[in-house]
Design a protein around this motif. Structure first.
Motif, PDB file in Angstrom:
ATOM      1  N   HIS A  72       0.836  -1.199   0.000  1.00 16.33           N
ATOM      2  CA  HIS A  72       0.000   0.000   0.000  1.00 16.33           C
ATOM      3  C   HIS A  72       0.872   1.250   0.000  1.00 16.33           C
ATOM      4  O   HIS A  72       1.898   1.317   0.678  1.00 16.33           O
ATOM      5  CB  HIS A  72      -0.899   0.005   1.239  1.00 16.33           C
ATOM      6  CG  HIS A  72      -1.778   1.211   1.338  1.00 16.33           C
ATOM      7  ND1 HIS A  72      -1.584   2.186   2.296  1.00 16.33           N
ATOM      8  CD2 HIS A  72      -2.845   1.605   0.605  1.00 16.33           C
ATOM      9  CE1 HIS A  72      -2.506   3.124   2.146  1.00 16.33           C
ATOM     10  NE2 HIS A  72      -3.288   2.795   1.125  1.00 16.33           N
ATOM     11  N   SER A  73       0.475   2.243  -0.782  1.00 16.58           N
ATOM     12  CA  SER A  73       1.063   3.575  -0.781  1.00 16.58           C
ATOM     13  C   SER A  73       2.509   3.566  -1.286  1.00 16.58           C
ATOM     14  O   SER A  73       2.750   3.270  -2.443  1.00 16.58           O
ATOM     15  CB  SER A  73       0.922   4.199   0.605  1.00 16.58           C
ATOM     16  OG  SER A  73       1.228   5.569   0.571  1.00 16.58           O
ATOM     17  N   ILE A  74       3.502   3.846  -0.444  1.00 19.05           N
ATOM     18  CA  ILE A  74       4.898   3.830  -0.900  1.00 19.05           C
ATOM     19  C   ILE A  74       5.406   2.402  -1.067  1.00 19.05           C
ATOM     20  O   ILE A  74       6.393   2.173  -1.782  1.00 19.05           O
ATOM     21  CB  ILE A  74       5.816   4.627   0.061  1.00 19.05           C
ATOM     22  CG1 ILE A  74       7.185   4.905  -0.597  1.00 19.05           C
ATOM     23  CG2 ILE A  74       6.016   3.882   1.379  1.00 19.05           C
ATOM     24  CD1 ILE A  74       7.139   5.677  -1.891  1.00 19.05           C
ATOM     25  N   ALA A  75       4.763   1.429  -0.450  1.00 23.66           N
ATOM     26  CA  ALA A  75       5.238   0.047  -0.524  1.00 23.66           C
ATOM     27  C   ALA A  75       5.367  -0.474  -1.954  1.00 23.66           C
ATOM     28  O   ALA A  75       6.331  -1.187  -2.248  1.00 23.66           O
ATOM     29  CB  ALA A  75       4.352  -0.870   0.313  1.00 23.66           C
ATOM     30  N   PRO A  76       4.462  -0.172  -2.883  1.00 26.65           N
ATOM     31  CA  PRO A  76       4.659  -0.657  -4.253  1.00 26.65           C
ATOM     32  C   PRO A  76       5.968  -0.179  -4.895  1.00 26.65           C
ATOM     33  O   PRO A  76       6.629  -0.954  -5.596  1.00 26.65           O
ATOM     34  CB  PRO A  76       3.432  -0.116  -4.994  1.00 26.65           C
ATOM     35  CG  PRO A  76       2.375  -0.072  -3.949  1.00 26.65           C
ATOM     36  CD  PRO A  76       3.108   0.386  -2.714  1.00 26.65           C
ATOM     37  N   MET A 116      12.892   5.457  -1.744  1.00 25.19           N
ATOM     38  CA  MET A 116      12.167   4.291  -2.278  1.00 25.19           C
ATOM     39  C   MET A 116      12.013   4.368  -3.800  1.00 25.19           C
ATOM     40  O   MET A 116      11.762   3.363  -4.450  1.00 25.19           O
ATOM     41  CB  MET A 116      10.773   4.197  -1.659  1.00 25.19           C
ATOM     42  CG  MET A 116      10.741   4.171  -0.159  1.00 25.19           C
ATOM     43  SD  MET A 116      11.467   2.677   0.540  1.00 25.19           S
ATOM     44  CE  MET A 116      11.033   2.883   2.249  1.00 25.19           C
ATOM     45  N   TYR A 117      12.141   5.549  -4.356  1.00 23.86           N
ATOM     46  CA  TYR A 117      11.898   5.740  -5.782  1.00 23.86           C
ATOM     47  C   TYR A 117      13.024   5.158  -6.625  1.00 23.86           C
ATOM     48  O   TYR A 117      14.168   5.072  -6.175  1.00 23.86           O
ATOM     49  CB  TYR A 117      11.738   7.227  -6.105  1.00 23.86           C
ATOM     50  CG  TYR A 117      10.597   7.897  -5.380  1.00 23.86           C
ATOM     51  CD1 TYR A 117       9.422   7.209  -5.093  1.00 23.86           C
ATOM     52  CD2 TYR A 117      10.688   9.216  -4.980  1.00 23.86           C
ATOM     53  CE1 TYR A 117       8.380   7.830  -4.432  1.00 23.86           C
ATOM     54  CE2 TYR A 117       9.644   9.850  -4.322  1.00 23.86           C
ATOM     55  CZ  TYR A 117       8.494   9.146  -4.053  1.00 23.86           C
ATOM     56  OH  TYR A 117       7.459   9.767  -3.408  1.00 23.86           O
ATOM     57  N   THR A 118      12.679   4.790  -7.862  1.00 23.75           N
ATOM     58  CA  THR A 118      13.676   4.254  -8.777  1.00 23.75           C
ATOM     59  C   THR A 118      13.305   4.584 -10.215  1.00 23.75           C
ATOM     60  O   THR A 118      12.120   4.690 -10.540  1.00 23.75           O
ATOM     61  CB  THR A 118      13.833   2.725  -8.601  1.00 23.75           C
ATOM     62  OG1 THR A 118      14.935   2.273  -9.369  1.00 23.75           O
ATOM     63  CG2 THR A 118      12.588   1.971  -9.011  1.00 23.75           C
ATOM     64  N   ASP A 119      14.292   4.743 -11.030  1.00 26.26           N
ATOM     65  CA  ASP A 119      14.054   4.871 -12.454  1.00 26.26           C
ATOM     66  C   ASP A 119      13.948   3.467 -13.040  1.00 26.26           C
ATOM     67  O   ASP A 119      14.513   2.517 -12.504  1.00 26.26           O
ATOM     68  CB  ASP A 119      15.196   5.643 -13.121  1.00 26.26           C
ATOM     69  CG  ASP A 119      15.221   7.104 -12.672  1.00 26.26           C
ATOM     70  OD1 ASP A 119      14.144   7.664 -12.389  1.00 26.26           O
ATOM     71  OD2 ASP A 119      16.331   7.675 -12.600  1.00 26.26           O
ATOM     72  N   GLY A 120      13.224   3.331 -14.125  1.00 26.25           N
ATOM     73  CA  GLY A 120      13.053   2.018 -14.753  1.00 26.25           C
ATOM     74  C   GLY A 120      12.158   1.089 -13.980  1.00 26.25           C
ATOM     75  O   GLY A 120      12.304  -0.133 -14.030  1.00 26.25           O
TER      76      GLY A 120
END
Length: 183
Positions: A72-76, A116-120
């Protein structure tokens, strides 16, 4: 044997929103379910700390090609980045109100979410056969366009839940029965 992991979002816990209800539902079906309690708060919640905890379960052999991960939320975003970086294949991912590379919620959320963010992120499709994305059109935290973009990039199936807010307790979701057919 199939098993399930449920991962909470920022400033949340395994007992918040619909997570406890879903845990009990899955367990009631006689299946193994894990709900790790990830560190939260500025200075504690970050990709490195969350990864350490999830790697513990990987090292035990509990996360594998028979695992469904629900986030949920940032977890994905966290789950996607973790699977990609660790080249870890799972059976399925179910993402609720997922987003990536989005800043502007507020200073504290941006601080804990940014790592937590990522490109690709679309590369997560190489590590999960099915990725179901639930999203809302009136989330007070994450813009509709951001959730839709995330779902379009990673989802093999996309489900709009109209007027559901952040699909959390605050929006009236102490249970989330829409998820059950996708387990």
């Amino acid at each position: 044997m199939d098993n399930y992991f449920i991962i909470h979002g920022s400033f949340s816990s395994p007992y918040s929103n619909w997570i406890g209800w879903l845990h009990d539902f899955i367990e009631g079906e006689g299946k193994q379910v894990y709900v790790p309690d990830f560190p939260i708060g500025v200075g504690f919640q970050n990709y490195e700390n969350w990864s350490k905890l999830l790697k513990y379960y990987v090292d035990l052999g509990l996360i594998n090609e028979n695992t469904t991960i629900i986030g949920h939320s940032i977890a994905p975003a966290f789950i996607s980045k973790f699977l990609i970086e660790n080249k870890l294949e799972v059976k399925k991912c179910i993402f609720v109100c997922g987003f990536n590379n989005y800043l502007g919620i507020d200073e504290e959320y941006d601080a804990v979410n940014e790592s937590m963010y990522t490109d690709g992120i679309e590369n997560v499709k190489n590590y999960a056969k099915d990725i179901i994305c639930f999203y809302s059109n009136n989330d007070p935290y994450v813009k509709y366009e951001v959730e839709l973009d995330f779902a379009n990039k990673v989802g093999t199936e996309k489900i709009l839940v109209p007027n559901a807010g952040h699909i959390n307790s605050e929006s009236g979701y102490d249970m989330f029965e829409d998820i059950v057919p996708y387990l």
